[in-house]
Motif scaffolding. Structure first.
Motif, PDB file in Angstrom:
ATOM      1  N   ASP A  20      38.237  44.664  38.074  1.00  0.00           N
ATOM      2  CA  ASP A  20      37.550  45.702  37.321  1.00  0.00           C
ATOM      3  C   ASP A  20      36.106  45.281  37.105  1.00  0.00           C
ATOM      4  OD1 ASP A  20      36.891  47.753  35.421  1.00  0.00           O
ATOM      5  OD2 ASP A  20      39.035  47.954  35.107  1.00  0.00           O
TER       6      ASP A  20
ATOM      7  N   ASN B  34      34.610  46.702  34.325  1.00  0.00           N
ATOM      8  CA  ASN B  34      34.492  47.006  32.907  1.00  0.00           C
ATOM      9  C   ASN B  34      34.990  45.830  32.078  1.00  0.00           C
ATOM     10  OD1 ASN B  34      35.095  47.943  30.242  1.00  0.00           O
ATOM     11  ND2 ASN B  34      35.019  50.048  31.013  1.00  0.00           N
TER      12      ASN B  34
ATOM     13  N   THR C  59      37.927  46.606  29.666  1.00  0.00           N
ATOM     14  CA  THR C  59      39.216  46.676  30.350  1.00  0.00           C
ATOM     15  C   THR C  59      39.774  45.281  30.587  1.00  0.00           C
ATOM     16  OG1 THR C  59      38.553  48.717  31.446  1.00  0.00           O
ATOM     17  CG2 THR C  59      40.395  47.534  32.402  1.00  0.00           C
ATOM     18  N   LEU C  60      38.928  44.361  31.004  1.00  0.00           N
ATOM     19  CA  LEU C  60      39.383  42.988  31.251  1.00  0.00           C
ATOM     20  C   LEU C  60      39.802  42.306  29.949  1.00  0.00           C
ATOM     21  CD1 LEU C  60      36.747  41.972  33.918  1.00  0.00           C
ATOM     22  CD2 LEU C  60      39.178  42.445  34.299  1.00  0.00           C
TER      23      LEU C  60
ATOM     24  N   GLY D  90      42.779  38.735  35.023  1.00  0.00           N
ATOM     25  CA  GLY D  90      41.902  39.806  35.468  1.00  0.00           C
ATOM     26  C   GLY D  90      40.551  39.222  35.840  1.00  0.00           C
TER      27      GLY D  90
ATOM     28  N   ALA E  90      36.350  40.264  37.074  1.00  0.00           N
ATOM     29  CA  ALA E  90      35.319  41.251  37.372  1.00  0.00           C
ATOM     30  C   ALA E  90      35.121  41.262  38.884  1.00  0.00           C
ATOM     31  CB  ALA E  90      34.023  40.892  36.659  1.00  0.00           C
TER      32      ALA E  90
ATOM     33  N   ASP F 281      33.449  43.961  42.084  1.00  0.00           N
ATOM     34  CA  ASP F 281      32.848  45.211  42.531  1.00  0.00           C
ATOM     35  C   ASP F 281      33.422  45.567  43.896  1.00  0.00           C
ATOM     36  OD1 ASP F 281      31.290  47.320  43.365  1.00  0.00           O
ATOM     37  OD2 ASP F 281      29.385  46.323  42.978  1.00  0.00           O
TER      38      ASP F 281
ATOM     39  N   VAL G  45      41.899  54.679  39.756  1.00  0.00           N
ATOM     40  CA  VAL G  45      40.562  54.483  40.331  1.00  0.00           C
ATOM     41  C   VAL G  45      40.233  55.487  41.435  1.00  0.00           C
ATOM     42  CG1 VAL G  45      40.361  52.037  39.766  1.00  0.00           C
ATOM     43  CG2 VAL G  45      41.485  52.714  41.885  1.00  0.00           C
TER      44      VAL G  45
END
Length: 83
Positions: free
Chosen positions: A1, A3, A6-7, A25, A27, A29, A47
């Motif tokens: 993710d 966001n 969210t993480l 989790g 990050a 892209d 998504v």
């Protein structure tokens, strides 16, 4: 993710359930040129908001499934944004 909230929520839930040593989790892209990080399970949830993003999810799913020993792959669109 990408966001951070969210993480943080994922981390909070994993800790509350005692899974903090199992669930991680990161990050990431989807549109970057970086390969997907090594993992046991790839989850793409909620998504598929538009054609551009859904297409990139398809590219990344192909990347996962093309690995010699691919991780499990879960793709879901619970919001049914696909039309």
């Amino acid at each position: 993710d990408v966001n951070k909230l969210t993480l943080r929520l994922l981390k909070f839930g994993a800790e509350r359930l005692g899974f903090e040593d199992i669930i991680e989790g990161r990050a990431f892209d989807l549109f970057s040129s970086e390969p997907l990080p090594e993992c046991d399970i790839v989850v793409a949830a909620d998504v598929l908001y538009n054609e551009n993003l859904a297409s990139q999810i398809g590219v990344r799913c192909h990347e996962v499934l093309s690995l010699e020993n691919p991780p499990s792959l879960v793709v879901t669109d619970s919001q049914r944004f696909h039309g």
